[in-house]
Design a protein around this motif. Structure first.
Motif, short mmCIF file in Angstrom:
data_model
loop_
_atom_site.label_atom_id
_atom_site.label_comp_id
_atom_site.label_asym_id
_atom_site.label_seq_id
_atom_site.Cartn_x
_atom_site.Cartn_y
_atom_site.Cartn_z
N LEU A 61 31.62 37.35 31.33
CA LEU A 61 32.98 37.33 31.86
C LEU A 61 34.04 36.94 30.83
O LEU A 61 35.22 36.90 31.14
N GLU B 165 35.15 43.03 27.68
CA GLU B 165 36.57 43.00 28.04
C GLU B 165 36.95 44.24 28.85
O GLU B 165 37.70 44.15 29.83
N ARG C 12 35.53 43.83 32.29
CA ARG C 12 36.25 42.76 32.99
C ARG C 12 37.59 43.27 33.52
O ARG C 12 37.98 42.96 34.65
N LYS C 13 38.31 44.06 32.72
CA LYS C 13 39.59 44.60 33.16
C LYS C 13 39.38 45.53 34.36
O LYS C 13 40.18 45.53 35.31
#
Length: 315
Positions: free
Chosen positions: A279, A286, A289-290
């Motif tokens: 995370l 990344e 996660r977005k």
């Protein structure tokens, strides 16, 4: 065998390999028949074939094999509730996981953690549940226990046993352990709910109401290739899937992407155990996660004492 004789239930085992016929034999005749039975049953379809996959008789002394059969036959198994039989098997799995380096430890998620996640996720009997890295079946069993308490309808309970729970694992031995675990808890029928496959190879066509899982940590292995000139090159084995936002060898990130795809668009929910770095790392992490924050309703992140996260989300 007791269920067939005393309760009139139908056995999934062919008549010639059933206990009542094996227990009558002695010596080499028993050894040969038992070995043949294991081979034949491993080729059956459904949950029986999954349980006996690659099963072998490793007791090469007929007298010891007969003694084992006699000890088992001396017990009254029908007096034990299905939950008790399942608990005994679960206990053996946990003991093996705790005491043996090469045991089931990597496939055995702590049951208190599983129970807590299932209680937060609140699956209902009508839901179709998937664990794409099912191990010995802890999440599926806990979900089943939680769901069956919500209904007394016989047809719904039967559907819960045969049509609501699904799991995948890429290790054949673990698939057998899981299939036996489910069977001893009364789950499964002519079709085996557990598949021996790599979940990350394809999303498949089925979409699920809920995913509950503790996917394996680490990186996918790399392949070494020797060229004609003797040089050795290493190629990373990444999953190339159109539905993946990021291409990476990181198993946890790939499982998160896989889960995003296999959830139903309407009200699909997931409870997933992941390590800290998933995370917070950059790169592929990344990107995923977005996507998680922008396209999903990330409801809860709970950090456990061991440094593992529990993430609950709704698609």
């Amino acid at each position: 065998q007791e269920n067939v004789d005393n309760l009139g239930k139908t056995s999934l085992i062919p008549d010639e390999y059933r206990w009542c016929n094996l227990i009558k034999l002695d010596g080499s005749e028993l050894e040969n028949k038992y070995s043949n039975a294991l081979t034949a049953l491993s080729k059956k379809d459904g949950i029986v074939g999954a349980i006996f996959t690659k099963a072998q008789n490793k007791i090469d002394e007929p007298a010891k094999l007969k003694r084992l059969f006699s000890l088992i036959d001396g017990e009254t198994w029908i007096g034990l509730d299905i939950d008790v039989k399942g608990a005994i098997y679960e206990g053996l799995l946990q003991k093996n996981a705790n005491e043996t380096k090469g045991g089931a430890g990597q496939y055995f998620t702590p049951r208190p953690l599983i129970k807590a996640i299932v209680e937060v996720m609140r699956p209902t009997p009508s839901m179709k549940i998937l664990d794409p890295a099912c191990g010995t079946g802890g999440f599926l069993l806990s979900a089943y226990d939680y769901m069956k308490k919500q209904t007394t309808d016989k047809r719904e309970i039967q559907a819960l046993k045969e049509e609501r729970l699904y799991g995948n694992d890429n290790t054949s031995l673990v698939v057998s352990l899981c299939a036996m675990n489910l069977y001893l808890h009364g789950i499964g029928g002519t079709k085996c709910p557990i598949k021996h496959c790599d979940s990350l190879m394809s999303a498949g066509d089925v979409r699920y109401d809920m995913v509950l899982t503790n996917p394996p940590f680490g990186k996918k292995s790399a392949t070494k290739i020797m060229g004609e000139d003797g040089t050795v090159t290493t190629e990373k084995e990444d999953y190339q899937r159109e539905d993946f936002t990021a291409t990476t060898s990181n198993k946890q990130i790939n499982f998160l992407q896989h889960i995003m795809t296999v959830l139903k668009t309407e009200n699909g929910k997931a409870g997933v155990v992941v390590p800290d770095n998933v995370l917070f790392e950059g790169g592929a992490g990344e990107k995923v996660r977005k996507r998680l924050l922008n396209q999903f309703n990330l409801h809860t992140i709970l950090r456990l004492p061991t440094g593992i996260f529990y993430a609950q989300g709704v698609k």
